[in-house]
Design an enzyme around this catalytic site. Structure first.
Site, PDB file in Angstrom:
ATOM      1  N   GLU A  33      -6.185 -37.307   9.104  1.00 42.32           N
ATOM      2  CA  GLU A  33      -6.338 -36.398  10.093  1.00 42.32           C
ATOM      3  C   GLU A  33      -7.944 -36.459  10.482  1.00 42.32           C
ATOM      4  OE1 GLU A  33      -5.671 -32.842   7.625  1.00 42.32           O
ATOM      5  OE2 GLU A  33      -3.365 -32.912   7.824  1.00 42.32           O
ATOM      6  N   GLU A  67       3.304 -35.344   7.385  1.00 40.44           N
ATOM      7  CA  GLU A  67       3.390 -34.101   6.613  1.00 40.44           C
ATOM      8  C   GLU A  67       3.909 -32.731   7.120  1.00 40.44           C
ATOM      9  OE1 GLU A  67      -0.468 -33.124   5.067  1.00 40.44           O
ATOM     10  OE2 GLU A  67      -1.014 -34.847   4.707  1.00 40.44           O
TER      11      GLU A  67
END
Length: 758
Positions: free
Chosen positions: A192, A317
């Site tokens: 991320e 995710e």
């Protein structure tokens, strides 16, 4: 200052591993195990075969620090540093037996590098051992670079030259180690990537400049892997996340996809956040229609931006925390996986090995007992629903991967509504230059028709209003011909679903959220198509200001389902449409009072309109009056903003995000305590997880929040309590001081910065 202590260092290592009191399981490494592919798969064949995935969260991605707060180097103990047991073949066997065909293995590398960025051979061997657990089962494995604090940094915008050499050296070593593994092994460049600690770390559009840095790094990554030796260097699937792997359209549109047939976009989508994880929302027992629409819009955005253009997507995710709301979670799961399957998107469930946690209910993503391989009963219905959807032969994988095609009339065959070119600009709303000039139209001209807008720039929004420019209603296109720059709006079906009295339709115009060049607007005969018409759920109430006095407050009283987050505005026609936004949460009786000072409105205002945007199906305005609020349940207003009325599902999707943010602000706005030399007014100094006591779980909570603040959020009071060393916010030193306090090496909390600890 901190003095190093072998005893303290040993305590930290042992205590972090003992949080879950789980024994380690060791399996002999499967040396040089390689699955030979029968044939070379395309990228979409790989993603279809991946089917459904699971994350080995908080394990190889965990990191550990010493008593000085040093996260620089560590050994194999990091695998259990966050309380999870070591990964085992037994665990992977249980996943395969249940139906999972993919395992994402988040892996942190920076603690296992020497000064020249060479990976510790022992760590590489352990990562390889875990990868082989899945390869042995013919599973697909996603291996990445995760929780790297040298990538996720506040100066990301200017850090390319610092990050690039290190990232390339790490991936050179990983790719070399695994060069003989076939297409079952997938590389994900980063996790991320984001500007940590900034005001735009997560979802703000201000982060767009950083997107270019991420694009450059990922282009270098693709070039590196394709230039490596090995039979699979050219055909290995490479996953590329955008800024913070966000599912937000703002960031997805900024991804510069390399011209490579074996790249996939990596997205994290805990969507909608208010339902899946947000602890500021008191009630998660109902998966509402608004939640469902938000989820559907998010997944459709992935389809429209990438899949339709033959670019694969992997949701690396996703998941919904266990709030004791199993039935609602199953409903969410059904929609999520059914839609993703139709679009051809493999989804990887996040699992952090936490079945339930009253202290932090938003982080309960535990599904399987990693020691026994047994599935937790609280979440087993969610897992079973996933597998039910995947095994449902009536839902065809990738059957809706492409945007539907329609046979439209040629523009030359239609009725020209506007043929004068004009640029419209959202920043010029004060002078009405954010829309085309209003032109009169009637329902008789629109019945059985669709509207086509020829444009360049941002896709326009089509708006309708009555003769007084009231009842403003907007629609986004049901399809866009990007090649020719034409947006189509099926108003013959959209307007009847949104407009009560079609005889009052009087104006039609185009609006923009950015900058759009409108070339032509044409009315065409509608094609014979069946689209799902989005119903506007915004509620509107007229407010008469005749009895208002200077110095009064406008008091709005709402009634609805208990503990329901909601928001909206009071809008009026000033210099164009202007609005004062409000937000709040109904109490245990379903009541909410909002107070807005009259100073927020222009002098002499005659009337206005109260709108309920978010979860409007659950809340009604029951009355309004002027004066002083008898019950000040909520006093939350923003400065008046100039914007177009938010009355469509397009805007509802936007205001859903607003609700997520502003609800949090309302929840935390009462925190007024500041750092002192004694306990905080928020609670007990050191009590980071707000359970009323100071123990090892508080230190673990701090370490997790520092490593991944998106998943492990400290509440505002928790942040105040956690800052036990100095007065510089929450740092790893605070976690270490708490552990020293538990060892009686610190007598009381907080500790002043500079204190010498023997």
């Amino acid at each position: 200052m901190f003095n190093s202590s072998k005893n303290v260092k040993r305590f930290i290592s042992i205590s972090a591993a003992a949080v879950c009191m789980l024994s380690s399981l060791r399996i002999a490494p499967l040396d040089n195990y390689v699955v030979a592919a029968d044939k070379t798969m395309t990228a979409f064949e790989i993603t279809e075969n991946m089917k459904i995935g699971w994350n080995l969260g908080n394990t190889l991605d965990a990191k550990a620090g010493d008593a000085k707060g040093d996260f620089t180097t560590a050994g194999l103990e990091t695998e259990t540093a966050w309380g999870c047991p070591k990964a085992s073949q037994q665990l992977f066997d249980a996943l395969k037996a249940k139906g999972f065909n993919t395992v994402r293995i988040p892996t942190t590398w920076f603690q296992h590098l020497d000064s020249d960025n060479n990976i510790d051979p022992q760590w590489m061997a352990r990562v390889k051992e875990v990868v082989d657990y899945g390869i042995k089962n013919d599973m697909y494995i996603i291996l990445n670079v995760h929780h790297e604090n040298w990538i996720n940094r506040g100066d990301l915008l200017n850090a390319y030259n610092d990050i690039q050499p290190k990232l390339m050296k790490i991936w050179t070593q990983i790719a070399t180690e695994f060069k003989d593994y076939d297409q079952h092994l997938i590389f994900e460049c980063m996790n991320e990537p984001r500007a940590v600690g900034t005001d735009h770390e997560w979802w703000a559009a201000k982060a767009v400049p950083e997107c270019e840095v991420i694009n450059k790094l990922e282009a270098d990554f693709v070039k590196l892997i394709r230039g490596m030796d090995g039979d699979y260097a050219k055909t290995r699937l490479l996953m590329l996340p955008g800024y913070c792997a966000s599912a937000e359209q703002t960031f997805l549109k900024e991804i510069d996809v390399p011209d490579d047939p074996y790249v996939a976009i990596s997205i994290h989508a805990y969507t909608p956040y208010d339902f899946t994880m947000n602890t500021a929302v008191a009630d998660h027992s109902v998966f509402t229609g608004a939640y469902a629409q938000n989820l559907a819009d998010t997944l459709q955005g992935m389809r429209d931006l990438f899949l339709d253009k033959d670019i694969p997507v992997v949701i690396g995710e996703m998941g919904t925390s266990n709030f004791g709301n199993t039935e609602a979670r199953v409903e969410w799961t059904n929609l999520y996986f059914s839609t993703a399957k139709k679009y051809g998107i493999p989804c990887c469930l996040w699992d952090n090995n936490t079945e339930s946690n009253p202290k932090d209910p938003g982080e309960c993503h535990g599904y399987i007992n990693r020691e026994t391989g047994e599935w937790y009963q609280t979440s087993l219905p969610v897992i079973n629903k996933m597998m039910e959807v995947m095994n449902d032969t009536s839902i065809k994988w990738g059957s809706e991967r492409k945007i539907p095609t329609y046979n439209h009339q040629d523009l030359s065959a239609g009725t020209v509504f506007r043929d004068k070119a004009v640029e419209i600009d959202a920043s010029k709303s004060k002078t009405y230059e954010n829309t085309t000039p209003g032109q009169e139209i009637s329902w008789s001209q629109l019945e059985g028709k669709e509207v086509a807008i020829k444009f360049t720039g941002t896709t326009p929004i089509l708006a309708f209003s009555d003769a007084e420019y009231g009842n403003w209603t907007e629609f986004k296109p049901y399809v866009v011909d990007e090649a020719n720059g034409i947006a189509y709006y099926l108003v013959s079906k959209q307007l009847p679903a949104a407009w009560k009295d079609l005889s009052t339709v009087n104006h039609m115009q185009a609006r923009t959220d950015d900058v759009t060049n409108i070339e032509k607007i044409v009315i065409l005969t509608a094609p014979e198509v069946d689209i799902e018409v989005e119903v506007d759920k915004t509620k509107k109430y007229k407010i008469d200001f005749a009895n208002a006095q200077a110095g009064d407050d406008l008091i709005l009283t709402f009634k609805g389902e208990k503990n329901t987050v909601t928001n909206g505005c009071v809008g009026y026609n000033g210099d164009g449409w202007e609005q004062v936004e409000w937000k709040g949460t109904t109490d245990a009786n379903g009541d909410l009072t909002v107070k807005i000072p009259m100073s927020k409105f222009p002098a002499g205002i005659a009337s206005a309109e109260c709108q309920i945007w978010y979860q409007a199906e659950l809340v009604d305005m029951v009355e309004y009056n002027f004066g002083a609020a008898a019950v000040e349940t909520t006093t939350t207003t923003t400065e008046a903003t100039t914007t177009t009325t938010t009355t469509t599902t397009t805007t509802t999707s936007t205001t859903t995000t607003t609700a997520t943010t502003t609800t949090t602000e309302a929840t935390t706005s009462t925190v007024t305590s500041s750092k002192t030399d004694g306990p905080h007014t928020g609670g007990l100094s050191g009590d980071a997880n707000l359970d009323g006591q100071v123990d090892l779980s508080d230190a673990v909570k701090i370490m997790q929040s520092l490593a991944n603040p998106n998943k492990y959020t400290l509440e505002e009071y928790g942040k105040l309590n956690a800052d036990v060393y100095g007065n510089d916010g929450v740092t790893v030193k605070d976690a270490q001081v708490i552990q020293l306090y538990l060892l009686n090496l610190v007598k009381s909390l907080p500790v002043a910065e500079g204190t010498v600890i023997d």
